[in-house]
Design a protein around this motif. Structure first.
Motif, PDB file in Angstrom:
ATOM      1  N   VAL A 120       0.822  -1.213   0.000  1.00 55.24           N
ATOM      2  CA  VAL A 120       0.000   0.000   0.000  1.00 55.24           C
ATOM      3  C   VAL A 120       0.852   1.258   0.000  1.00 55.24           C
ATOM      4  N   GLN A 121       1.966   1.251   0.733  1.00 57.60           N
ATOM      5  CA  GLN A 121       2.768   2.467   0.870  1.00 57.60           C
ATOM      6  C   GLN A 121       3.337   2.922  -0.470  1.00 57.60           C
ATOM      7  N   GLU A 156       0.460   4.358  -2.462  1.00 56.23           N
ATOM      8  CA  GLU A 156       0.104   5.703  -2.001  1.00 56.23           C
ATOM      9  C   GLU A 156       1.123   6.728  -2.470  1.00 56.23           C
ATOM     10  N   TRP A 157       2.384   6.341  -2.455  1.00 61.42           N
ATOM     11  CA  TRP A 157       3.443   7.239  -2.935  1.00 61.42           C
ATOM     12  C   TRP A 157       3.251   7.539  -4.424  1.00 61.42           C
ATOM     13  N   ALA A 198       0.403   7.331  -6.197  1.00 59.68           N
ATOM     14  CA  ALA A 198      -0.803   8.144  -6.358  1.00 59.68           C
ATOM     15  C   ALA A 198      -0.548   9.584  -5.947  1.00 59.68           C
ATOM     16  N   GLY A 199       0.277   9.781  -4.921  1.00 59.88           N
ATOM     17  CA  GLY A 199       0.598  11.132  -4.484  1.00 59.88           C
ATOM     18  C   GLY A 199       1.381  11.918  -5.512  1.00 59.88           C
ATOM     19  N   GLN A 223      -7.590  12.810  -4.957  1.00 58.45           N
ATOM     20  CA  GLN A 223      -6.574  12.147  -5.760  1.00 58.45           C
ATOM     21  C   GLN A 223      -7.134  11.716  -7.123  1.00 58.45           C
ATOM     22  N   GLN A 229      -6.652   6.548  -7.295  1.00 64.03           N
ATOM     23  CA  GLN A 229      -6.606   5.989  -5.959  1.00 64.03           C
ATOM     24  C   GLN A 229      -5.488   4.942  -5.875  1.00 64.03           C
ATOM     25  N   PRO A 230      -4.881   4.773  -4.701  1.00 67.26           N
ATOM     26  CA  PRO A 230      -3.819   3.766  -4.559  1.00 67.26           C
ATOM     27  C   PRO A 230      -4.230   2.377  -5.022  1.00 67.26           C
ATOM     28  N   ASN A 231      -5.510   2.062  -4.898  1.00 63.41           N
ATOM     29  CA  ASN A 231      -5.985   0.743  -5.295  1.00 63.41           C
ATOM     30  C   ASN A 231      -5.739   0.456  -6.774  1.00 63.41           C
TER      31      ASN A 231
END
Length: 502
Positions: free
Chosen positions: A407-408, A411-412, A414-415, A455, A458-460
């Motif tokens: 996930v991390q 998230e990075w 997606a950010g 966003q 999404q991270p997904n």
């Protein structure tokens, strides 16, 4: 007749563009703008990756095991780089089977002779002699050994609050040893370094012992004192002698042992086994070859050879990086590429420094790994985390994300794509006050909407739905490419695309 000729010319032009931008989207394309505008691969039919783009640090490729990062986007990029005449670089093998893949890529490009395989062949490179012949001093030798030590994880305090202290003390011990041995014998060998460091006096009383004074350590100091020719050497040797004969014997046993642990961890690997044979004897191959249109493949995968592969690969990488930063690139000089799959086994603190400066020297790096955590764990500690962030920031040519496993990292990713202003619609139903109104279907619906930044992806998205190759997916691997400073044809800084494993 003229109209027919005109139509034929137009049709031919359209056909040519279709071939270049359609079917051959991953082929090397010649342009009239010089080597910097040569196209290496196509991210999409409208988005090329040029040499100029690649030289913005390079490309970092991410993806969980089995995502296809090596066999799809990595392979395509390798073909594009090798297919550009004159390119050179360093390839650090991650798996024993890598050699067959790279040989096939070079054969396909008609450049089999440009691939020099280091490991399992008669090629040799004496690292310390190479540094001396390049005119670099003892400090450069010590720096190289310390960087190699990072890859060997020889510093037990790595990542701790006092890691800087131990690293500086280890550097001093190695530097003063290199300086003294070089002045004494005119060159530095790994064996002499180990003998000098291990033979140092343990106590102040031993310094005055007649038997000890006849051993290798004090004899080397005497030879160095006799060979001093410049004021600088005299000054530096005085510092080294003060350290070895006064400061070192006065250290507490525990302090000295902590320093020596890291130093001996490096020198032991250097002086024994295949490492000694490959990089401490003679030289018939060196990083200089990579500036002559050759690629050196260090065929010593750490998964198979352990410290042997880490030491030789780490030394080659550091020396190559230093060589490129001294290079004065101009005109149509081709790019220089350092390639590392399973890059977390190869990363050092010097990499971020290199990427920050290599663009003007036409150098770049291609790193493939599973996640950002692999870099954090390799560099260790809070300082290492910042070094990893600085390193990954400078892969400005593009960051390629195949299917991720954590996930991390998602998230990075997606950010980095960022947020956009999005509209959200909502509503509610109020209860009816009279039974008749409810019977007749009269509703009291209240609509609402709001706008806020959310966003874009999404991270997904990075965790699910991206194809990972194999026969069940038609050998297609999906990925999301993110780059900064230059938008794709869509106007966005990200692109959903795919690569074939064929």
């Amino acid at each position: 007749m003229q109209d027919i000729i005109y139509l034929l010319i137009c049709f031919g032009g359209v056909f040519l563009l279709t071939q270049v931008f359609g079917k051959k989207r991953n082929a090397v394309v010649r342009t009239a703008g010089g080597i910097l505008d040569r196209v290496l691969i196509w991210w999409s039919d409208k988005d090329p990756l040029t040499v100029r783009d690649l030289l913005n640090g390079g490309i970092a490729i991410f993806g969980r095991t089995g995502s296809g990062k090596t066999s799809s986007s990595g392979k395509c990029l390798a073909r594009g780089i090798v297919g550009l005449p004159g390119t050179g670089g360093l390839i650090l093998a991650a798996k024993p089977e890598d050699i067959d893949d790279w040989k096939a890529i070079f054969a396909e490009a008609g450049r089999s002779r440009d691939l020099l395989v280091f490991g399992g062949t008669d090629l040799r490179c004496n690292f310390l002699d190479y540094i001396r012949q390049m005119g670099w001093d003892a400090r450069e030798m010590a720096k190289m050994l310390m960087v190699i030590g990072e890859g060997l994880n020889s510093n037990d305090s790595k990542g701790g609050e006092d890691s800087d202290f131990w690293e500086k003390q280890q550097f001093r011990m190695i530097y003063f040893a290199c300086l003294t041995v070089q002045l004494a014998y005119g060159k530095v060998s790994a064996t002499n370094l180990q003998k000098f460091v291990s033979g140092a006096a343990r106590t102040a009383a031993q310094v005055g012992d007649a038997a000890w004074s006849k051993t290798f350590h004090p004899e080397t100091i005497r030879l160095a004192l006799n060979n001093v020719k410049t004021q600088r050497d005299k000054h530096d040797l005085e510092q080294a002698t003060e350290y070895n004969l006064r400061e070192l014997p006065a250290l507490a046993d525990r302090t000295r042992s902590s320093i020596e642990t890291g130093v001996f961890g490096i020198l032991h690997v250097y002086c024994t086994g295949a490492v000694h044979d490959l990089v401490s004897t003679t030289t018939n191959c060196s990083p200089d070859d990579t500036l002559r249109g050759k690629f050196i493949l260090v065929n010593l995968a750490p998964s198979d050879t352990g410290d042997l592969g880490l030491f030789v690969g780490g030394g080659f990488k550091y020396l190559t990086q230093r060589l490129i930063l001294k290079r004065k690139a101009e005109g149509n000089d081709p790019p220089h590429v350092i390639w590392a799959d399973e890059a977390q086994t190869r990363v050092t603190s010097y990499d971020s420094h290199y990427l920050a400066q290599c663009r003007s020297h036409r150098g770049c790096m291609i790193y493939l790994s599973q996640s950002i955590h692999s870099y954090y764990s390799a560099l260790g500690g809070e300082k290492g985390k910042h070094q990893a962030d600085a390193l990954l920031t400078n892969f400005a040519a593009g960051k390629v994300f195949h299917a991720l496993g954590d996930v991390q990292t998602a998230e990075w990713a997606a950010g980095m794509i960022g947020k956009s202003l999005q509209t959200f619609v909502g509503g509610s139903m109020a209860p009816q006050e009279e039974p008749w109104g409810e019977l007749m279907g009269n509703s009291k619906y209240t609509g609402s909407y709001s706008q806020h930044y959310e966003q874009i992806l999404q991270p997904n998205t990075f965790l699910n739905g991206l194809r990972t190759g194999g026969e069940e997916n038609g050998l297609i691997c999906d990925c999301i490419v993110i780059r900064s400073g230059k938008a794709f044809a869509s106007g966005d800084n990200w692109l959903l695309t795919y690569f074939s494993q064929k």
